[in-house]
Design an enzyme around this catalytic site. Structure first.
Site, PDB file in Angstrom:
ATOM      1  CB  ALA A 175    -123.962   2.846  30.750  1.00  0.00           C
ATOM      2  CB  THR A 205    -113.649   3.950  42.172  1.00  0.00           C
ATOM      3  OG1 THR A 205    -114.627   3.375  41.275  1.00  0.00           O
ATOM      4  CG2 THR A 205    -113.366   2.987  43.318  1.00  0.00           C
ATOM      5  CG  HIS A 207    -116.164   2.333  36.982  1.00  0.00           C
ATOM      6  ND1 HIS A 207    -117.505   2.030  36.842  1.00  0.00           N
ATOM      7  CD2 HIS A 207    -115.526   1.624  36.020  1.00  0.00           C
ATOM      8  CE1 HIS A 207    -117.669   1.176  35.842  1.00  0.00           C
ATOM      9  NE2 HIS A 207    -116.486   0.918  35.327  1.00  0.00           N
ATOM     10  CG  PHE A 232    -128.002  10.822  27.098  1.00  0.00           C
ATOM     11  CD1 PHE A 232    -126.911   9.999  26.907  1.00  0.00           C
ATOM     12  CD2 PHE A 232    -128.194  11.383  28.351  1.00  0.00           C
ATOM     13  CE1 PHE A 232    -126.008   9.742  27.939  1.00  0.00           C
ATOM     14  CE2 PHE A 232    -127.304  11.132  29.387  1.00  0.00           C
ATOM     15  CZ  PHE A 232    -126.219  10.309  29.177  1.00  0.00           C
TER      16      PHE A 232
END
Length: 273
Positions: A175, A205, A207, A232
């Site tokens: 992504a 995490t 991330h 999107f």
């Protein structure tokens, strides 16, 4: 009484008698010796007794003492109402025209219509794909979700009459790479719109937050800088199960891109008229 003459000045010192020990006259100092003076040892100071904390000073006959000019007067605290804005007029929200939600469907995901009064010019697009070329960028990461999203997006393009030869598909690693690929497609000026598909699943995490944020802002930037609609179609979910329940968002992204492309086409046509 003794007197000492020094040049033309006569200093008269008065020595108090024994009966004047408590008088206000200061005692006479003895003459200084010829040698160096010894330092005087100060007498210890006796601290004054502090008044009790709960005892207020009063004047004669029980009168309250007058405040000095340096002491500010203390005013009694005013009573604070429970709600300072209780008497203000309450706002009235505007009416929102929405379709009735189906059973067990969240109201926030219900499509709506805009009620425009008569007499205004309206430029509104339709998700039409005939004679339009569409670019599709799709993330390979979380392929179990993105493959199904791509399949649903291609179905939506076919339903909108977009020919297969007019669709270009660009797979990217994840992504995070979607904005760059979408920008590259949009800059070619060969496509009426670009559809971005991806799936980001939250892990242990931060991330997830970085990738989701950069993917969203980057895709928006691609559309703003090129003037080509970029939709999107990226899922940001907490689990794979949530993603599987939202595969239809790929079709929504296709319809949004086609509608915006139609709006731009109608806007250009109105300027030429």
């Amino acid at each position: 009484m003794t007197s000492h003459e020094h040049e033309d000045l006569t200093i008269v010192e008065r020595t108090p008698s024994s009966g004047e020990a408590g008088s206000a006259w200061p005692a006479a100092r003895p003459p200084a010796p010829d040698g160096p003076a010894e330092p005087e040892t100060p007498a210890p100071e006796t601290p004054a007794p502090e008044p009790a904390a709960d005892t207020a000073p009063v004047g004669p006959a029980g009168e309250e003492p007058e405040l000095s000019a340096d002491e500010p007067a203390v005013e009694p605290a005013a009573a604070v109402p429970e709600d300072a804005f209780a008497a203000w007029p309450q706002p009235q929200s505007g009416a929102v025209i929405e379709e009735a939600p189906e059973a067990e469907e969240s109201v926030e995901h219900v499509s709506g219509e805009i009620d425009v009064p008569d007499g205004y010019a309206v430029i509104e697009g339709m998700p039409l794909g005939r004679r339009r070329s569409v670019g599709v960028v799709v993330s390979r990461f979380n392929g179990g979700l993105t493959n199904r999203m791509l399949a649903r997006a291609l179905e939506a393009l076919d339903e909108a009459d977009v020919a297969r030869e007019s669709v270009t598909i660009v797979p990217v690693p994840g992504a995070f790479e979607l904005p760059l690929a979408a920008m590259a497609l949009a800059k070619t000026r060969r496509y009426a719109c670009v559809v971005a598909l991806g799936a980001i699943v939250r892990g242990e995490t931060p991330h997830f937050d970085y990738v989701a944020s950069e993917a969203a802002s980057g895709l928006q930037l691609a559309g703003i800088e090129t003037g080509i609609p970029v939709s999107f179609g990226v899922l940001t979910v907490d689990s794979v199960e949530q993603g599987e329940a939202r595969i239809e968002r790929a079709a929504d992204a296709v319809r949004s891109a086609l509608e915006m492309a139609d709006v731009f086409a109608r806007l250009r046509a109105s300027l030429r008229a």
